[in-house]
Scaffold this motif. Structure first.
Motif, mmCIF file in Angstrom:
data_model
loop_
_atom_site.group_PDB
_atom_site.id
_atom_site.type_symbol
_atom_site.label_atom_id
_atom_site.label_comp_id
_atom_site.label_asym_id
_atom_site.label_seq_id
_atom_site.Cartn_x
_atom_site.Cartn_y
_atom_site.Cartn_z
ATOM 1 N N LEU A 193 0.781 -1.096 -0.165
ATOM 2 C CA LEU A 193 -0.017 -0.021 -0.018
ATOM 3 C C LEU A 193 1.030 1.224 0.024
ATOM 4 O O LEU A 193 2.074 1.474 0.555
ATOM 5 N N GLU A 194 0.439 2.310 -0.580
ATOM 6 C CA GLU A 194 1.151 3.290 -0.662
ATOM 7 C C GLU A 194 0.959 4.243 0.498
ATOM 8 O O GLU A 194 -0.223 4.546 0.940
ATOM 9 N N LYS B 280 1.885 7.522 3.210
ATOM 10 C CA LYS B 280 2.487 8.985 3.381
ATOM 11 C C LYS B 280 2.767 9.073 4.841
ATOM 12 O O LYS B 280 1.929 8.975 5.693
ATOM 13 N N ASN C 150 -7.857 8.376 -1.995
ATOM 14 C CA ASN C 150 -8.448 9.119 -2.973
ATOM 15 C C ASN C 150 -9.836 9.594 -2.197
ATOM 16 O O ASN C 150 -10.141 8.954 -1.267
ATOM 17 N N ARG D 176 -10.276 4.853 -2.082
ATOM 18 C CA ARG D 176 -9.706 3.780 -2.662
ATOM 19 C C ARG D 176 -8.241 3.819 -2.435
ATOM 20 O O ARG D 176 -7.448 5.110 -2.334
ATOM 21 N N THR D 177 -7.705 2.766 -2.279
ATOM 22 C CA THR D 177 -6.171 2.930 -2.038
ATOM 23 C C THR D 177 -5.491 2.591 -3.387
ATOM 24 O O THR D 177 -6.091 2.550 -4.255
ATOM 25 N N ASN D 178 -3.880 2.601 -3.403
ATOM 26 C CA ASN D 178 -3.361 2.206 -4.809
ATOM 27 C C ASN D 178 -3.702 0.804 -5.078
ATOM 28 O O ASN D 178 -3.238 0.302 -6.200
ATOM 29 N N LEU D 179 -4.146 -0.004 -4.253
ATOM 30 C CA LEU D 179 -4.357 -1.562 -4.756
ATOM 31 C C LEU D 179 -5.696 -1.647 -5.060
ATOM 32 O O LEU D 179 -6.585 -1.370 -4.361
ATOM 33 N N ARG D 180 -5.912 -2.450 -6.264
ATOM 34 C CA ARG D 180 -7.034 -2.914 -6.796
ATOM 35 C C ARG D 180 -7.997 -3.418 -5.783
ATOM 36 O O ARG D 180 -7.825 -4.453 -5.294
ATOM 37 N N TYR E 93 -5.235 12.299 3.927
ATOM 38 C CA TYR E 93 -5.617 12.861 2.737
ATOM 39 C C TYR E 93 -5.692 14.229 3.371
ATOM 40 O O TYR E 93 -5.565 14.613 4.436
#
Ligand code: FAD
Length: 310
Positions: free
Chosen positions: A250-251, A253, A260, A264-268, A279
């Protein structure tokens, strides 16, 4: 295969479970420890004043009401199931716990700070002495005692307020000359019997087997003094443990998962909510955790129902 596996049964996970039921998504909530998240494992006896519908509710009671509602709606909640692995494939996601392997079309991560540790001061006497606390799971150890509370944020002030009713004497020290806490909480401290001492740091906790005294220093004047104390309650934050989340790809920070506006995370097929996420403008509150959970379920629902929603 479940429509959604929800990881974590704090306010975010429980709300996700409730909302998933209204969408008739088949789901299970996997919780590593006990239901309720921080409300039960960190501050069960603290009053909560900012959750709509209650002007004052004790944390463990609020968590209990959320869990009862989730169960009544038909949520399956499994305690003692820490998700240690998460395989993300094209058609399914596989969360794994030491007790079993699950399959889901979508996953909602609501891990909070993960299996976090309290931040420590790293001073002599902090380890090994009875009477040093980092949370208030029970007010009994503080009853009639002289308690030194340490910290200047919301958590420290709220912990001091939680124990001040039963402690013999409670003192709150902070290294700065102002608190970084909600105005209402500061006002409650000002009106309470808590003795506030600014510009003061804890340098040593003294005692043979249990806490007997503390050495304090005024960081403006350098003046040191030894004060007899029975218990020390340190609230200077927590160190999130998101090692597994990093491993799952997972992305991040800082120490939080990037999402977003749809959560949603960066994983499908993997969504996230609550204290776990970051965020712009993110605040770590129960109400925001609940709101984000609803968004996460809605997004998971659209994802699962595609191509209708595409
Ligand atoms: C002292 C203190 C006082 C606070 N007071 C207030 C207040 O008055 N009002 C307010 O709105 N907010 C308050 N907060 C903040 C609030 O508690 C959090 O914002 C809220 O708990 C976040 O909910 P969550 O569900 O995202 O995370 P959490 O409550 O942290 O729940 C996460 C859950 O996930 C579980 N978990 C973690 N890793 C795994 C894994 N790998 N597998 C399975 N389960 C896992 C954990 O065991 C935990 O139960 C306070 C916080 C603190 C520290």
């Amino acid at each position: 295969m479940y429509d959604v596996v929800i990881v974590g049964a704090g306010p975010a996970g429980l709300t996700a479970g409730i909302y998933a039921q209204t969408k008739r998504l088949s789901s299970v909530i996997l919780e590593a420890k006990e239901i309720g998240g921080q409300l039960t494992c960190l501050y069960p006896h603290k009053s909560i004043h900012d959750f709509p519908s209650y002007t004052d509710i004790v944390a463990h009671e609020l968590a209990g009401k959320m869990a009862a509602q989730a169960r009544e709606m038909g949520c399956e909640i499994r305690e003692g199931e820490e998700v240690i692995d998460l395989d993300v494939e094209e058609e399914k996601i596989t969360p794994k716990t030491p007790k079993g392997t699950y399959e889901a079309k979508a996953v909602i991560l609501a891990l909070g700070m993960g299996l976090f540790e309290p931040r420590k001061l790293g001073i002599p006497g902090e380890e090994g002495l009875e009477g040093v606390y980092y949370n208030c799971l029970d007010t009994k150890p503080f009853e009639g005692k002289r308690v030194l509370c340490v910290g200047g944020g919301d958590s420290a002030l709220e912990m001091a307020l939680t124990i001040c009713g039963c402690a013999g004497k409670s003192t709150l020290i902070h290294r700065k000359d102002y608190f970084r806490a909600d105005e209402m909480t500061v006002e409650r401290v000002e009106k309470s019997p808590i003795q506030v001492v600014f510009r003061t740091e804890l340098k040593e906790i003294m005692g043979k087997e249990r806490v007997e005294a503390v050495r304090l220093i005024n960081n403006e004047t350098g003046e040191e003094r030894v004060v007899p104390i029975d218990a020390v309650l340190i609230s200077i934050g927590f160190i999130p443990n998101l090692e597994s989340v990093e491993r799952w790809g997972l992305e991040l920070k800082g120490k939080a998962v990037v999402v977003n506006p749809e959560m949603r995370t960066n994983l499908r097929g993997v969504f996230a909510c609550g204290d776990l996420v970051t965020y712009e403008g993110k605040t770590k509150r129960i109400t925001t955790a609940c709101g984000e959970a609803s968004t996460a379920v809605n997004s998971a629902y659209k994802y699962i129902r595609k191509p209708y929603w595409a």
